[in-house]
Design a protein around this motif. Sequence first.
Motif, PDB file in Angstrom:
ATOM      1  N   HIS A   1      -6.278   4.112   3.270  1.00 60.24           N
ATOM      2  CA  HIS A   1      -4.937   3.854   2.849  1.00 60.24           C
ATOM      3  C   HIS A   1      -4.682   2.699   1.850  1.00 60.24           C
ATOM      4  O   HIS A   1      -3.702   2.772   1.039  1.00 60.24           O
ATOM      5  CB  HIS A   1      -3.966   3.824   4.142  1.00 60.24           C
ATOM      6  CG  HIS A   1      -4.027   2.536   4.720  1.00 60.24           C
ATOM      7  ND1 HIS A   1      -4.879   2.328   5.846  1.00 60.24           N
ATOM      8  CD2 HIS A   1      -3.715   1.292   4.715  1.00 60.24           C
ATOM      9  CE1 HIS A   1      -4.969   1.313   6.330  1.00 60.24           C
ATOM     10  NE2 HIS A   1      -4.156   0.557   5.440  1.00 60.24           N
ATOM     11  N   ASP A   2      -5.672   1.898   1.763  1.00 57.65           N
ATOM     12  CA  ASP A   2      -5.774   0.659   0.783  1.00 57.65           C
ATOM     13  C   ASP A   2      -5.535   1.119  -0.731  1.00 57.65           C
ATOM     14  O   ASP A   2      -6.342   2.084  -0.946  1.00 57.65           O
ATOM     15  CB  ASP A   2      -6.879  -0.108   1.330  1.00 57.65           C
ATOM     16  CG  ASP A   2      -6.763  -0.743   2.512  1.00 57.65           C
ATOM     17  OD1 ASP A   2      -5.639  -0.932   3.151  1.00 57.65           O
ATOM     18  OD2 ASP A   2      -7.983  -1.094   3.286  1.00 57.65           O
ATOM     19  N   GLN A   3      -4.786   0.233  -1.243  1.00 51.97           N
ATOM     20  CA  GLN A   3      -4.563   0.544  -2.538  1.00 51.97           C
ATOM     21  C   GLN A   3      -5.356  -0.428  -3.521  1.00 51.97           C
ATOM     22  O   GLN A   3      -5.164  -1.347  -3.432  1.00 51.97           O
ATOM     23  CB  GLN A   3      -3.087   0.555  -3.063  1.00 51.97           C
ATOM     24  CG  GLN A   3      -2.466   1.703  -2.312  1.00 51.97           C
ATOM     25  CD  GLN A   3      -2.722   3.194  -2.861  1.00 51.97           C
ATOM     26  OE1 GLN A   3      -2.764   3.424  -4.048  1.00 51.97           O
ATOM     27  NE2 GLN A   3      -2.779   4.125  -1.744  1.00 51.97           N
ATOM     28  N   ALA A   4      -6.034   0.025  -4.574  1.00 51.64           N
ATOM     29  CA  ALA A   4      -6.536  -0.769  -5.596  1.00 51.64           C
ATOM     30  C   ALA A   4      -5.412  -1.244  -6.680  1.00 51.64           C
ATOM     31  O   ALA A   4      -4.636  -0.575  -6.705  1.00 51.64           O
ATOM     32  CB  ALA A   4      -7.715  -0.135  -6.358  1.00 51.64           C
ATOM     33  N   ILE A   5      -5.805  -2.230  -7.247  1.00 53.49           N
ATOM     34  CA  ILE A   5      -4.786  -3.004  -8.140  1.00 53.49           C
ATOM     35  C   ILE A   5      -5.612  -2.912  -9.649  1.00 53.49           C
ATOM     36  O   ILE A   5      -6.773  -2.906  -9.687  1.00 53.49           O
ATOM     37  CB  ILE A   5      -4.248  -4.285  -7.769  1.00 53.49           C
ATOM     38  CG1 ILE A   5      -5.357  -5.542  -7.489  1.00 53.49           C
ATOM     39  CG2 ILE A   5      -3.500  -3.984  -6.534  1.00 53.49           C
ATOM     40  CD1 ILE A   5      -4.604  -6.609  -7.081  1.00 53.49           C
ATOM     41  N   ASP A   6      -4.808  -3.334 -10.604  1.00 56.88           N
ATOM     42  CA  ASP A   6      -5.222  -3.472 -11.968  1.00 56.88           C
ATOM     43  C   ASP A   6      -6.095  -4.608 -12.416  1.00 56.88           C
ATOM     44  O   ASP A   6      -7.079  -4.824 -13.176  1.00 56.88           O
ATOM     45  CB  ASP A   6      -4.365  -3.122 -13.029  1.00 56.88           C
ATOM     46  CG  ASP A   6      -3.603  -1.954 -12.975  1.00 56.88           C
ATOM     47  OD1 ASP A   6      -4.442  -0.803 -13.407  1.00 56.88           O
ATOM     48  OD2 ASP A   6      -2.649  -1.399 -12.476  1.00 56.88           O
TER      49      ASP A   6
ATOM     50  N   ASP B   1       0.870  -1.456   0.190  1.00 53.80           N
ATOM     51  CA  ASP B   1      -0.046   0.016   0.069  1.00 53.80           C
ATOM     52  C   ASP B   1       0.848   1.180  -0.017  1.00 53.80           C
ATOM     53  O   ASP B   1       0.530   2.115  -0.626  1.00 53.80           O
ATOM     54  CB  ASP B   1      -0.924  -0.081   1.113  1.00 53.80           C
ATOM     55  CG  ASP B   1      -2.079  -1.163   0.939  1.00 53.80           C
ATOM     56  OD1 ASP B   1      -2.763  -1.229   0.106  1.00 53.80           O
ATOM     57  OD2 ASP B   1      -2.243  -1.558   2.076  1.00 53.80           O
ATOM     58  N   LYS B   2       1.867   1.182   0.785  1.00 49.85           N
ATOM     59  CA  LYS B   2       2.895   2.211   0.926  1.00 49.85           C
ATOM     60  C   LYS B   2       3.642   2.617  -0.609  1.00 49.85           C
ATOM     61  O   LYS B   2       3.714   3.696  -0.998  1.00 49.85           O
ATOM     62  CB  LYS B   2       3.990   2.324   2.018  1.00 49.85           C
ATOM     63  CG  LYS B   2       3.091   2.551   3.423  1.00 49.85           C
ATOM     64  CD  LYS B   2       4.101   2.354   4.508  1.00 49.85           C
ATOM     65  CE  LYS B   2       3.558   2.158   5.815  1.00 49.85           C
ATOM     66  NZ  LYS B   2       4.544   1.748   6.918  1.00 49.85           N
ATOM     67  N   THR B   3       3.958   1.429  -1.072  1.00 52.06           N
ATOM     68  CA  THR B   3       4.862   1.500  -2.310  1.00 52.06           C
ATOM     69  C   THR B   3       3.978   1.869  -3.531  1.00 52.06           C
ATOM     70  O   THR B   3       4.302   2.829  -4.285  1.00 52.06           O
ATOM     71  CB  THR B   3       5.173   0.002  -2.506  1.00 52.06           C
ATOM     72  OG1 THR B   3       6.180  -0.442  -1.609  1.00 52.06           O
ATOM     73  CG2 THR B   3       6.104   0.205  -3.820  1.00 52.06           C
ATOM     74  N   LEU B   4       2.682   1.276  -3.738  1.00 53.38           N
ATOM     75  CA  LEU B   4       1.837   1.787  -4.791  1.00 53.38           C
ATOM     76  C   LEU B   4       1.413   3.252  -4.443  1.00 53.38           C
ATOM     77  O   LEU B   4       1.252   4.105  -5.542  1.00 53.38           O
ATOM     78  CB  LEU B   4       0.810   0.791  -4.930  1.00 53.38           C
ATOM     79  CG  LEU B   4       1.311  -0.715  -5.102  1.00 53.38           C
ATOM     80  CD1 LEU B   4      -0.076  -1.432  -5.220  1.00 53.38           C
ATOM     81  CD2 LEU B   4       1.834  -0.731  -6.316  1.00 53.38           C
ATOM     82  N   GLY B   5       1.224   3.403  -3.234  1.00 51.13           N
ATOM     83  CA  GLY B   5       0.377   4.939  -3.314  1.00 51.13           C
ATOM     84  C   GLY B   5       1.346   6.053  -3.186  1.00 51.13           C
ATOM     85  O   GLY B   5       1.122   7.357  -3.645  1.00 51.13           O
ATOM     86  N   SER B   6       2.836   5.774  -3.275  1.00 54.99           N
ATOM     87  CA  SER B   6       3.807   6.532  -3.546  1.00 54.99           C
ATOM     88  C   SER B   6       4.368   6.925  -4.947  1.00 54.99           C
ATOM     89  O   SER B   6       5.121   7.569  -5.090  1.00 54.99           O
ATOM     90  CB  SER B   6       5.080   6.596  -2.558  1.00 54.99           C
ATOM     91  OG  SER B   6       5.881   5.219  -3.070  1.00 54.99           O
ATOM     92  N   MET B   7       3.777   5.905  -5.832  1.00 53.23           N
ATOM     93  CA  MET B   7       4.456   5.936  -7.172  1.00 53.23           C
ATOM     94  C   MET B   7       3.495   7.114  -7.932  1.00 53.23           C
ATOM     95  O   MET B   7       2.254   6.905  -7.912  1.00 53.23           O
ATOM     96  CB  MET B   7       4.216   4.702  -7.943  1.00 53.23           C
ATOM     97  CG  MET B   7       5.060   3.656  -7.075  1.00 53.23           C
ATOM     98  SD  MET B   7       5.175   1.953  -7.959  1.00 53.23           S
ATOM     99  CE  MET B   7       6.041   2.276  -9.283  1.00 53.23           C
ATOM    100  N   GLU B   8       4.420   7.966  -8.664  1.00 51.14           N
ATOM    101  CA  GLU B   8       3.679   8.928  -9.707  1.00 51.14           C
ATOM    102  C   GLU B   8       3.264   8.145 -10.790  1.00 51.14           C
ATOM    103  O   GLU B   8       2.084   8.729 -11.525  1.00 51.14           O
ATOM    104  CB  GLU B   8       4.731  10.060  -9.950  1.00 51.14           C
ATOM    105  CG  GLU B   8       4.946  11.200  -8.686  1.00 51.14           C
ATOM    106  CD  GLU B   8       5.773  12.140  -9.077  1.00 51.14           C
ATOM    107  OE1 GLU B   8       6.031  12.136 -10.436  1.00 51.14           O
ATOM    108  OE2 GLU B   8       6.404  12.640  -8.414  1.00 51.14           O
TER     109      GLU B   8
END
Length: 203
Positions: free
Chosen positions: A177-182, A147-154
Motif C-alpha cells: 500500500h506504500d506510495q512512491a513520490i516524485d 498513502d490513501k490519498t495519493l493511491g486514490s488520485m487518478e
Amino acid sequence: MTGDLAPQKRALRAELRERRRNLTRDERAAAAAGITEHLIALTRQVGARSVSCYLSATDEPDTRPFVNWARDAGIRVLFPITRTDGLLDWTTATDDEEEVTGLAGTPEPVGELLGPIAINDVDLIVVPAASVDRSGMRLGWGRGYYDKTLGSMERCPPVYGVLFDSELVDEVPRERHDQAIDGVVTPTRTVEFSTRSARRRRI
C-alpha cells in the motif's frame, strides 16, 4: 502491516525522531532556509498556482516560511485536515491561521473544511516523510493518510517529500500500500526520482 515489517518500521521511525530532536537551533534555522529556497524554486519550476502543504511540527523540517511565501505570492495553499476514517479533508490558508492538534498529533489550521477531492485541484503536493529511499519510496509516520490519498488520485500532480539530508537513504521498508513520490526537497538540494515521474507522465 505485516508482522515482519511493523517492528522494523517502528524502530526506524523512533531513530529518526530522536535524530531530529537532537538538532540544534542553528542547524534547524539553516535547514529551514535551504528548504524554503528549494521549495520556492520547485514551485516556480512547476508553475504551480495552487499547492498542498502541511504545517510542520516542532521537530519536522520547517515548511512555514515556504507557506508564508506562497500565500504572499498569491498561490493558493491547501492544508490537510485528518479524519477518523483515515482520509484527509483540506482547508485553504488564510492570513492568520488558528492552529489545533490534529488526530495524527501534528498542527492543523482551523478553517472551512473542503472534502477529500479538493486535492485534485492542486499543481504540486508537498508531503511529510520520515525517510525516503532513492527509488522514491516514502516511509511515513504510520498513519497512512497520504498513502490513501495519493493511491486514490487518478491524475496526480508532482509529489515531493521534505526531509533532512541524512533521511534520503538507499532503501526503506515497503509494503504493497506504500506510495512512491516524485522527489524530495532537503536543506541542500532537490532530488527527482525518474521511476515515478515516468509513470505519472503516462497516466
